[in-house]
Structures are given as C-alpha cells and as structure tokens.
Scaffold this motif. Sequence first.
Motif, mmCIF file in Angstrom:
data_model
loop_
_atom_site.group_PDB
_atom_site.id
_atom_site.type_symbol
_atom_site.label_atom_id
_atom_site.label_comp_id
_atom_site.label_asym_id
_atom_site.label_seq_id
_atom_site.Cartn_x
_atom_site.Cartn_y
_atom_site.Cartn_z
ATOM 1 N N SER A 77 0.828 -1.208 0.000
ATOM 2 C CA SER A 77 0.000 0.000 0.000
ATOM 3 C C SER A 77 0.864 1.261 0.000
ATOM 4 O O SER A 77 0.466 2.304 -0.501
ATOM 5 C CB SER A 77 -0.933 0.002 1.206
ATOM 6 N N ARG A 78 2.057 1.151 0.570
ATOM 7 C CA ARG A 78 2.948 2.323 0.576
ATOM 8 C C ARG A 78 3.327 2.724 -0.847
ATOM 9 O O ARG A 78 3.537 3.896 -1.140
ATOM 10 C CB ARG A 78 4.222 2.025 1.376
ATOM 11 N N THR A 79 3.433 1.732 -1.736
ATOM 12 C CA THR A 79 3.755 2.047 -3.131
ATOM 13 C C THR A 79 2.664 2.934 -3.717
ATOM 14 O O THR A 79 2.944 3.903 -4.425
ATOM 15 C CB THR A 79 3.859 0.747 -3.957
ATOM 16 N N ILE A 80 1.401 2.577 -3.405
ATOM 17 C CA ILE A 80 0.292 3.366 -3.946
ATOM 18 C C ILE A 80 0.372 4.799 -3.451
ATOM 19 O O ILE A 80 0.179 5.755 -4.213
ATOM 20 C CB ILE A 80 -1.051 2.718 -3.549
ATOM 21 N N ILE A 81 0.687 4.951 -2.161
ATOM 22 C CA ILE A 81 0.797 6.304 -1.608
ATOM 23 C C ILE A 81 1.903 7.074 -2.321
ATOM 24 O O ILE A 81 1.752 8.240 -2.678
ATOM 25 C CB ILE A 81 1.036 6.239 -0.082
ATOM 26 N N GLN A 82 3.025 6.371 -2.568
ATOM 27 C CA GLN A 82 4.127 7.037 -3.263
ATOM 28 C C GLN A 82 3.721 7.426 -4.690
ATOM 29 O O GLN A 82 4.020 8.516 -5.157
ATOM 30 C CB GLN A 82 5.370 6.130 -3.273
ATOM 31 N N PHE A 83 2.982 6.523 -5.364
ATOM 32 C CA PHE A 83 2.480 6.835 -6.709
ATOM 33 C C PHE A 83 1.632 8.096 -6.669
ATOM 34 O O PHE A 83 1.739 8.971 -7.542
ATOM 35 C CB PHE A 83 1.596 5.698 -7.237
ATOM 36 N N LEU A 84 0.792 8.185 -5.638
ATOM 37 C CA LEU A 84 -0.101 9.349 -5.542
ATOM 38 C C LEU A 84 0.711 10.624 -5.314
ATOM 39 O O LEU A 84 0.459 11.658 -5.923
ATOM 40 C CB LEU A 84 -1.120 9.158 -4.412
ATOM 41 N N GLN A 85 1.732 10.536 -4.457
ATOM 42 C CA GLN A 85 2.589 11.703 -4.226
ATOM 43 C C GLN A 85 3.249 12.164 -5.519
ATOM 44 O O GLN A 85 3.425 13.340 -5.756
ATOM 45 C CB GLN A 85 3.697 11.366 -3.220
ATOM 46 N N GLU A 86 3.618 11.191 -6.345
ATOM 47 C CA GLU A 86 4.351 11.525 -7.560
ATOM 48 C C GLU A 86 3.440 11.709 -8.766
ATOM 49 O O GLU A 86 3.914 11.962 -9.872
ATOM 50 C CB GLU A 86 5.394 10.434 -7.856
ATOM 51 N N GLY A 87 2.142 11.565 -8.547
ATOM 52 C CA GLY A 87 1.196 11.767 -9.647
ATOM 53 C C GLY A 87 1.280 10.693 -10.717
ATOM 54 O O GLY A 87 0.962 10.937 -11.876
ATOM 55 N N LEU A 88 1.725 9.499 -10.341
ATOM 56 C CA LEU A 88 1.888 8.444 -11.338
ATOM 57 C C LEU A 88 0.604 7.664 -11.573
ATOM 58 O O LEU A 88 0.481 6.935 -12.557
ATOM 59 C CB LEU A 88 3.011 7.489 -10.917
#
Lengths: 316, 653
Positions: A77-88
């Motif tokens: 789930s942390r990957t998803i949060i990181q994706f959201l931070q980076e707009g990916l």
Amino acid sequence: MTVEKLKETVLDTLKDVELVMGYQMGFDALHATPLFIRKKEDAERLIWNPLCVHNLTTYLPSLKKSRVGVVVKGCDSRTIIQFLQEGLITRENVTIIGIPCQGIISVRKVLKEIEYEPVEEVSFNSDSMTIKTLKGSKTLKIEDVWPDKCITCKYPTPLIYDYLIGEPVSFDRGVEVSQVIKELEGKSLNERLAYWQKEFDRCIRCYACRNACPLCVCQDSCIAETREPHWISQRLTLNEKFMFHMIHALHLAGRCVECGECARVCPMDIPVNILKKKINLDMKELFGYVPGVNAEDKPPMYTFNVDEVNIKEHGI
Amino acid sequence: MRVGVFICHCGNNIAGTIDVARVAEETRKIPGVVYATTYMYTCSEPGQEEIKEAIKREGLDRVVVAACSPRMHEMTFRRTVEKAGLNRYFFEMANIREHISWVGEDKEFNTRKAIDVVRMAVAKVMQNRPLFSSSFKINKRVLVMGGGVAGMQAALDCADGGLEVVIVEKSQSIGGMMARLDKTFPTIDCSICILGPKMVDVAQHEKIKLYAYSEIDEIKGYVGNYQVKIRKKATYVDWSKCTGCGACMEKCPSKNAYDYFNFGVAPTKAINIPFPQAIPKKAKIDPNYCRQFTKGKCGVCAKICPTKAIDYEMKDEIITEEVGAIIVATGYSLIDMDMLPEYGGGRYPDVISGIQYERLLNASGPTAGHIERPSDHEEPKTIVFVSCAGSRDKSIGIPYCSNFCCMYIAKQAILTKDHISDSQSYVFYMDIRSPGKGYDEFTRRAQEEYGVHYIRGRVSRIYPKGKKLVVRGADTLLGTQVEIEADLVVLATAVISNKDAAYMAEKLHISYDTFGFYVESHPKLRPVETNTSGVFLAGACQGPKDIPASVGQGSAAASKILALFSGETLESDPAVARVNINACVGCLKCVKTCPFGAIKEKELRDGRVVADVIETVCAGCGVCTSTCPCGAIQLQHFTDNQILAEVNALCLI
C-alpha cells in the motif's frame, strides 16, 4: 474466511473496473503468481496466504488510464501512496483491496531449508508451514523464513484502501535498522567498497531488479541502456555494473518504499535493496521524510528549496 | 572533425607559469586536433584575425581558445568564430589563467594541468552541436525597486528616455536616506533642497508610476517579460482622498509612536506624514500605536478629516505590473547601536548615531534644527564623534569600510560649529578616507578653519559621569590615553545591507555577498549589471556609497536599460533545457522541481504526456537535468554527453 471474503469483494469490485489484480497458485506448491481477473470465473482461482509475495502495484502506472482493482498488503500500500505523491496514478481509477498481513515468506529461504528439493505440497498453520517433498516433509516457523522487509515491518495493515479484508493488525517488531545495514555501517569505506564490489560482480545486468521495481518510471528509456545520454556502456565490467546499481539507487532516493521486490527477483541473490534502505535512512535524517506513508507529503527530491533546514549551504 | 586550438600567453599572466609551447605540442597529439598554436594576446585584434585565418586556411570546424575565464572573453571569441562562418557554439574556452596560471606556482604542474584542461575542452567541443537563438518581443517598461536618490535618478533617466517606469518604494515617501540628511558634503548645500525638485519631477513625470508604501511580493518571468506582484500595504488612509493637510496628525491623541523617518529621535503621532516635502504627501496610520487599533475606539482622525479619507478597514492590495527590466536600488541600513555596548549605544540617551544627529541638525527635524541633548534638551558644548563605529571591525563581522562616514563626520562637525559657536568637537578616527573631488580639502577645512580636534585612535569605552559622558580612547599619534568629558557622543554607525536583502536577491535570482550586498557582474567593467540578464543595480544595495556615486549608478543602470530596449526584440539564449520527447517518460518530476516554472506538460498526438520547456523562461540552471531519471531533458551546450566527454578526457587517459 479471508479468501471467501476476498473473492466476494473482488467480484463486487469487478462491476466497476476492467481488471482486478490478485494472486493465484503458480507452477508449483511453493510459488504464487499474479492473477489478472477480467471475468467472474477468473476469481475462482484467487488465493491468499504467505506465498503472495509480489507487489502487484508495480503494474498500476502503466494502467494509469484504466479503472483497475488491486489486492495489496501493508507494504504494497505504501507504493500506492508514493504513486499518488508523484502523480503516477489517478486515485479515482484505482480500487484498493487491502489485506492486513502477518508476514510473508522468502521462497529463497524456504528452498534453502528444504535443500532445493522439488516441492509436492505446502500447507499453512497459524504461524508455521509444512512442506512436503520427495524426501519427506518439513515444518518451518514462518517467522524464520520471513524476508528482510517483514523483520523491520511497521505497516502490516494497508495505509490506504477502499476495502479491508479482515481485522486490522498492528505491531512494531522493534527492529529499526536491519542487521545487514548495521554491520555495513560499522565497516570502513574500503571494506564497504570491497563488499559491494564482491556483490555487484555477480550482476549479469538482466535488469530484473529494475523491471520489478514499481518506482522505476523510465521503462524503456532507462539510462543504463541509452546512448543519448551515454552514461554507461553495455560492457559487463564491474565498473559498469557498479554504476548501474548506483544510478538505480540514487533514482530511488527518498522514493523507495522498501517493498524488496528488487532483491526478491534478483537471480544472483544480490542484496540490492540494502543500498536503497540505507539511502532512505539518510533521507529521513536530512529531510525528515519517509516515502509512501502520507499521500499529502511531497517527496523532498521533487521540490526545490534554496535553503534546506538540515543542509547548511549558504553559511548565513 | 577539425579542431583548432589557440593557446594564449596573456603576456606573462599565463606564459609565466605555464609552458604554453609544450601545451600546444601535446595538444597536437589529441585525435581531432589538426592545428594548435600559441599567441601573445589571443583576444587582441591580430589574435582574433589569426583565429579567423586559421579557420579558413586549415578548414577548422571547431575552435578551442585556452586563455582566461569564459566570463571574460567567451563572447569575444564566439563572435570571432561566427565572423569566420562557424556556429558560435562550435567554440569552447579552456580557462588556463584563473584556474591554473594565477593559482599555481609550479610550472611543471601547471603545464600538465593546462594540457588536461585543453584536452577536456577539445573533448567537449567535439560533442558540441550548433545552436541558434530565437528572438522574442519585449515589454519596454522598467521596474525600479526603491525610491531613494539612486532609484529616482534611474527612474527619471529611463522616463526621459521614453520608457514607462514603475517605482516601488517600501516606505511612505520617496527620498530615501538622502531626504533625511541636513546638508551634503563637500558643498554644504541643503540636502532636501536639491533632492526635493527631483522628487517632484518623479511625482509629476507622466511616464512614472509610483507605488509608495508598497513591497514586491513576487517576480516571475525573464528579461523583457516580467510579471511583478506588488503589495500595496494598508495605510488606513485613502490616498485618493487625502490632501496631506495634516489636520489628523495635529489632533491625533496617540503621541508616542515610533518615528521611523527620524530614527526614533523623538516620538511622533500614530497618524503622520513623515516630513513636509514627502512625496506622496499623504498620511498613514501606524496600527501598532493607533488607539482605534490598540484599544478599539478613538476615531478622532476619521472625525477631523475634511475629505473623509480615513478607512480603518483597509486591507493590503495586490497589483500586478508587467515590465521588461528591473533596477534594484533598495539602499542600505545601519547597524543597531545595541551592537556597540562598549560605547553605551542604546543605554545612554546622549550617545546617538550619525543619522540621528543629522535629524537634530535638520530644520524640519524634531528639534527644528536646534542641537540639544536627548536626555535634558540642553545645548551640548563638547561633542565627540566616533568614526568606524562597527565598520572595519572583524569582531562584529563587518570588516569593510562604510565609505561615507569620514566625510559626514567632518560635515557634522563643521555644522556643529555653525550652530553653536562656542562648541568644541572632537573626532576619533582610524584613517581619514576622503578620496573624492574636493573631499580632502573639506576635511582639512574642518580641522583648520573650524578647529575640530581630530584624534587618531580608537575609543575603548564610554561611560557616564554626572551629566557628562567620559570618552576614553587612545591618541596613537601622541602615544597617550585621552579622556574627554563630552556632552554628546555621535557614533558613525556601520552601513549594512537591508534585513531582507538576501530574500529579495533570491526572488530576483541575483547573487549577494556574505554581507547581503548585491554582486555586480564584473567589479570593474560591469558595475551596474548583475549576472541575471534584465536586472541592474544602483546605489548602496551593491555596497556602501555616497550620493554622487549612487546617482552615477542610477544613471548608468538607466543607460544600460535604454540600450537593452533600443530594439523591439531580444535574442534568447539557446543554452537552455530541451526535452527529447522520444525518451521522456512523462513522470513530470522536472515540472515540480523547476525553480523558474519554465516546464509544463504537453500532450502529444498519440495521447502521451511529456514535459515541455518554455525556452524564454528557462534560465539554464540545470535543476531539471539532474532531476530527470532517464536523461530525457538536457541542458543544451551542457548535455550529459558533453560533460561525460570532458570527464572521460580527464579520467580515462
């Protein structure tokens, strides 16, 4: 039962999305493999157990424009949060089915325990697993075959989800820094260099670590393979291998969510995740930032500040 | 590829500590180099002719000059190769002077280093691509930051030259420090009498728009096209109605407001007009002292105002102005006397600063020009001036000279004698610095005609004794200790940069030194330019300066802008970031990190999103190139491959 609840949720989700990603059994009893559910009947093959090691979110950026569902563990789930931070990825396009996790297994560690015998059957009890091979069966405590990331795990329950299958669990195993990093930190510069030269010398430049990494965004434009710019050549020398791994690590500075996929997929068993974990510790010290924890955070390398609080550059 | 290398002796500057002949000889061995020679002064006309001829004779398509810093002559040689028919970016400069011959003494070492540096330049030039600048339209308006004498001069000169000017002044009136002075050295003419007409000219000039009591919030854009957000701070008086009659100031019951204009020599009213010649001559409320704000009731000024201009609800207002160039003339500050405890600064009321004394001398000052002690309002008879109060003092971090104190102390001592004929002035000094026209004669006059007693030495301590202050110091010429019982002590406090100088510099993207003074492009040859195209300096924001020097810089900055704006367009610098759309993965990290907002996302026809650089906004800083993980965004003329070629030339041999 978790799997039944999971299937139910997946089928529910499938009504609004094109695709749901989960896990199914793989080529043998010790391996799970990703399952891409497009039709109702696909969901029958869903499984959930400590063999579900893959970080399925890796596929999300390439599906940015589609509506998809994905099954995630706490670490994933942390990957998803990181994706959201980076707009990916776009949050509205993703349905997150979270499962609280007590720890998964390292297939590599299990194989070592069973001396690489072909596996016939695997069964799980609450905190142990029994593996039947031609030579007999062996029971292992799951705790003893955890991959590194489970030892230092702080987020067993997904930090972001639309559905949660099962009750949230929370624990802190109290291990801040993994043993390998502690040992490496105690070594001199030359000893560390020697360690990494020895490790990277095994690298065959298959790029599995890069391809499995959910946050390696460059895909086919990876700097390790371009002539323009021509940072490294295609030769298989130690220098080129070393350079590739340094680039990979630096590109993940302050972004790596420590899912451990790079190390898991390495056919040469190189602990490539250690470098990134160490850089993350430095990033935390310098910028007070931990990747993949809060979707509102801004990755420090995505900002430009003239003066950083912990970096004294101007002297005034 | 046919590279020609020209190695300059620079007289003895380079040839003195580098064996240039050997550098040429080694250079000839580098693959790609077909011609290498040395020349006494490559930048001279025959030196440049030599390059042009060699390009034709040897068929060169790339040129390297090994000489001084590119800051010095890169443009010179770019023009040279361009005249000979090459693209100007097929030229590289190897700096073997500032980086080698001037800093190292070992000839053997220097020579080897020079060979390496030339080898790097050759490797780079062989990777260079032809680049072409494009032209863009410019907005011929000028922003002048600061309405002191330097800013006013710059604004008037620009406006007289036909340009529209916007002046932003942070205080209530233009005039700056000069408006506070009584007389000016060395002519003793009344400061406001010569400044006043200039202020009126600024106010009345049809091409000048003045924003007083305003600050710069944001500056965006680039040379020729800036968008500036100006914050008009709330004055609580509607200036379109205020006639400057001063009735409010007379009736205001809050009499203890700090008087910024008079440096706190005496209190003022909570609503005030700073001085009679103020422009604009409008009142402003200080909400820290106004009873309407502190106690919630009063409203006297609102009742008394004949034009109903008072508005307690007024808010700051943001205005956007578009300009093409900026003159920074933000001036200076003075150190707080608290920094000088040994002189009793801030503790003894009769120890005052030079600028406060100036206000005591001034006929429109709080004492109407009568010199009196702040403690008991008596006329002082013995006055001691202490020069270098903070200046040239490494212990408090001000190693530099404040430039004009020696002169104003002499002036103040002369004026003191004029005001109080039976007074005696003493001046403690380290050196008398009076190099200007008529300056030295002036300081001599103070000593010889006005009997001012100059004591060469520093003051160690000032302490009170009854109603007097004992000034204890050394007379280094006599080799004795001296003690003077003074009625009033005037400290020539050190000049420092404004508190927000560094902050403003960051907004303007210009450099500043460790003391917060703005750095000019070249200390001798480009004294009013900055390294940011379109931003110019005038006055003491660049370093302590007296009035003639500030005015001179104001005019100089204006002339630079008039030249810059002589055409309708400007040429863009092609050495900016460019995106290789085939390699761009559209992660758009560069958009987030660009400090200039020069990158935006662009959708291609196939729906793929990539980064796109706005060429004119890009400043070529390179932040994006180090952010891009796949090297898709490259700074032209400094691409990864060009830099790697240099690194390889240095490391792989």
